[in-house]
Scaffold this active site. Sequence first.
Site, short mmCIF file in Angstrom:
data_model
loop_
_atom_site.label_atom_id
_atom_site.label_comp_id
_atom_site.label_asym_id
_atom_site.label_seq_id
_atom_site.Cartn_x
_atom_site.Cartn_y
_atom_site.Cartn_z
CG LEU A 40 -4.63 -10.21 1.32
CD1 LEU A 40 -5.84 -9.28 1.47
CD2 LEU A 40 -3.48 -9.34 2.24
CE1 TYR A 64 -13.20 -17.46 -0.08
CE2 TYR A 64 -15.23 -16.51 1.09
CZ TYR A 64 -14.66 -17.46 0.28
OH TYR A 64 -15.36 -18.48 -0.44
CB THR A 65 -16.40 -10.00 0.18
OG1 THR A 65 -16.07 -10.03 -1.26
CG2 THR A 65 -15.54 -9.16 0.96
CE1 TYR A 128 -16.76 -10.91 4.58
CE2 TYR A 128 -18.84 -10.51 5.60
CZ TYR A 128 -17.55 -10.33 5.18
OH TYR A 128 -17.26 -8.83 4.85
N1 LIG Z 1 -19.32 -5.74 0.81
C1 LIG Z 1 -19.89 -5.47 1.67
O1 LIG Z 1 -21.24 -5.28 1.92
C2 LIG Z 1 -19.30 -5.26 3.26
C3 LIG Z 1 -20.00 -5.04 4.19
C4 LIG Z 1 -19.21 -4.84 5.40
C5 LIG Z 1 -17.94 -4.96 5.48
N2 LIG Z 1 -17.38 -5.12 4.33
C6 LIG Z 1 -15.67 -5.17 4.67
O2 LIG Z 1 -15.33 -4.10 3.53
C7 LIG Z 1 -13.98 -4.35 3.12
C8 LIG Z 1 -14.09 -4.03 1.71
O3 LIG Z 1 -15.17 -4.89 0.75
P1 LIG Z 1 -15.62 -4.63 -0.58
O4 LIG Z 1 -17.32 -4.46 -0.53
O5 LIG Z 1 -14.67 -3.55 -1.13
O6 LIG Z 1 -15.17 -6.14 -0.98
P2 LIG Z 1 -15.04 -6.57 -2.57
O7 LIG Z 1 -15.67 -5.76 -3.64
O8 LIG Z 1 -15.35 -8.13 -2.60
O9 LIG Z 1 -13.39 -6.43 -2.64
C9 LIG Z 1 -12.53 -7.29 -1.81
C10 LIG Z 1 -11.55 -7.49 -2.76
O10 LIG Z 1 -10.57 -8.34 -1.94
C11 LIG Z 1 -9.81 -9.21 -2.91
N3 LIG Z 1 -9.23 -10.52 -2.47
C12 LIG Z 1 -10.24 -11.61 -2.24
N4 LIG Z 1 -9.32 -12.61 -1.70
C13 LIG Z 1 -8.12 -11.96 -1.81
C14 LIG Z 1 -6.65 -12.60 -1.49
N5 LIG Z 1 -6.60 -13.81 -1.40
N6 LIG Z 1 -5.72 -12.05 -1.79
C15 LIG Z 1 -5.76 -10.52 -2.02
N7 LIG Z 1 -6.86 -10.05 -2.40
C16 LIG Z 1 -8.13 -10.85 -2.22
C17 LIG Z 1 -10.93 -9.47 -4.06
O11 LIG Z 1 -10.24 -9.95 -4.94
P3 LIG Z 1 -11.04 -10.63 -6.48
O12 LIG Z 1 -11.62 -9.70 -7.17
O13 LIG Z 1 -9.87 -11.10 -7.27
O14 LIG Z 1 -11.93 -11.50 -5.63
C18 LIG Z 1 -11.58 -8.03 -4.13
O15 LIG Z 1 -10.83 -7.18 -5.03
C19 LIG Z 1 -13.59 -5.71 3.46
O16 LIG Z 1 -13.02 -6.16 4.61
C20 LIG Z 1 -15.14 -6.48 3.61
O17 LIG Z 1 -15.05 -7.66 4.55
C21 LIG Z 1 -17.92 -5.36 3.15
#
Ligand SMILES: NC(=O)c1ccc[n+]([C@@H]2O[C@H](COP(=O)([O-])OP(=O)(O)OC[C@H]3O[C@@H](n4cnc5c(N)ncnc54)[C@H](OP(=O)(O)O)[C@@H]3O)[C@@H](O)[C@H]2O)c1
Length: 297
Positions: A40, A64-65, A128
């Site tokens: 991405l 990017y989390t 972030y």
């Molecule tokens: N986690 C939370 O507590 C939280 C809270 C509120 C909102 N959100 C939002 O909810 C959504 C889902 O979050 P999640 O918890 O499922 O996050 P996650 O488990 O960290 O998953 C994010 C995925 O995005 C991938 N990614 C990172 N950089 C990338 C790139 N350059 N190109 C393509 N993929 C990439 C990561 O791949 P890698 O595994 O290779 O790194 C990971 O598999 C996101 O939009 C996040 O901002 C998350």
Amino acid sequence: MSRHDKILVTGARGQLGRELAAALSAHGEIFAVDRAALDLADRTNIVRTVRSVRPLLTANAGAYTAVDRAEQERDLAFAVNATAPGILAEEARRCGAVLIHYSTHYVFDGAQRTPYSESAPTGPLNVYGASKLGGERAIAHVSASALTFRTSWIYSLVGSNFLLTMRKLAAERDELRVVADQTGVPNWSRALARATATLVSRGNAYLAERAGLYHMCAGGEATWYEFARAILGDQARPRIVPITTAEYPTPARRPAYGVLDTRLFQRTFGFALPQWQATLKECVTSAAEPPVGEAVG
Ligand SMILES: NC(=O)c1ccc[n+]([C@@H]2O[C@H](COP(=O)([O-])OP(=O)(O)OC[C@H]3O[C@@H](n4cnc5c(N)ncnc54)[C@H](OP(=O)(O)O)[C@@H]3O)[C@@H](O)[C@H]2O)c1
């Protein structure tokens, strides 16, 4: 959507991405792409992938989390979290598709003491949060059929999250010190994916008519300390000790209060997500997370 329509899911190895790929498979042909298949941070890669798959719906779970690391990797965080959603929105508009995107309560500064509505003023405290706000704005700037769902504190049985960290530390230590002055709402990624699938089942026209920004979140609220107690239950060991944020300094500042008001979501879509405690119970007794879906190269 018919079962033959294509659905692109980004971030397919993430907590939400793998659940979306499973939950949405009843509503179309899933193309689940992880970072290796679709970076991405690479505009050309995004455009090429979307134009080759030609999805009727894209669910953008890639992000990017790494909240603390983002303080040092601002450009990468913005490329993935701010620029990429805008490109996906442009591509969705180009082919009349719908984009579903996810954002975070970290767009707020946490100074409020009542749940944040969608229209409450933003003020991210960290890179972030600023990059995710950039993504919301980039999408809003393109008049595409896009729905952005803000949520908070995602956990699951895979990946890197608070639930798994607490379980690991509980096995290693006699005492856990957990922050008790930050309040939010824990969300199981499967519950978010289910809610998304319910909406997707209503079709693209339904979604397009309701394009906009919504808070999609479980009911209730908790501090990290309360969440830890709910995860570990009433066991005697480890002892869980409440501490302040000042006692647990991190590179990125976090909002002290991040509860999202979900009334607009409920009014618009006619249902609410269950209370976080019930969802946590279901998660810990559930089968393992689904494997990563089919990826395109
Ligand atoms: N986690 C939370 O507590 C939280 C809270 C509120 C909102 N959100 C939002 O909810 C959504 C889902 O979050 P999640 O918890 O499922 O996050 P996650 O488990 O960290 O998953 C994010 C995925 O995005 C991938 N990614 C990172 N950089 C990338 C790139 N350059 N190109 C393509 N993929 C990439 C990561 O791949 P890698 O595994 O290779 O790194 C990971 O598999 C996101 O939009 C996040 O901002 C998350």
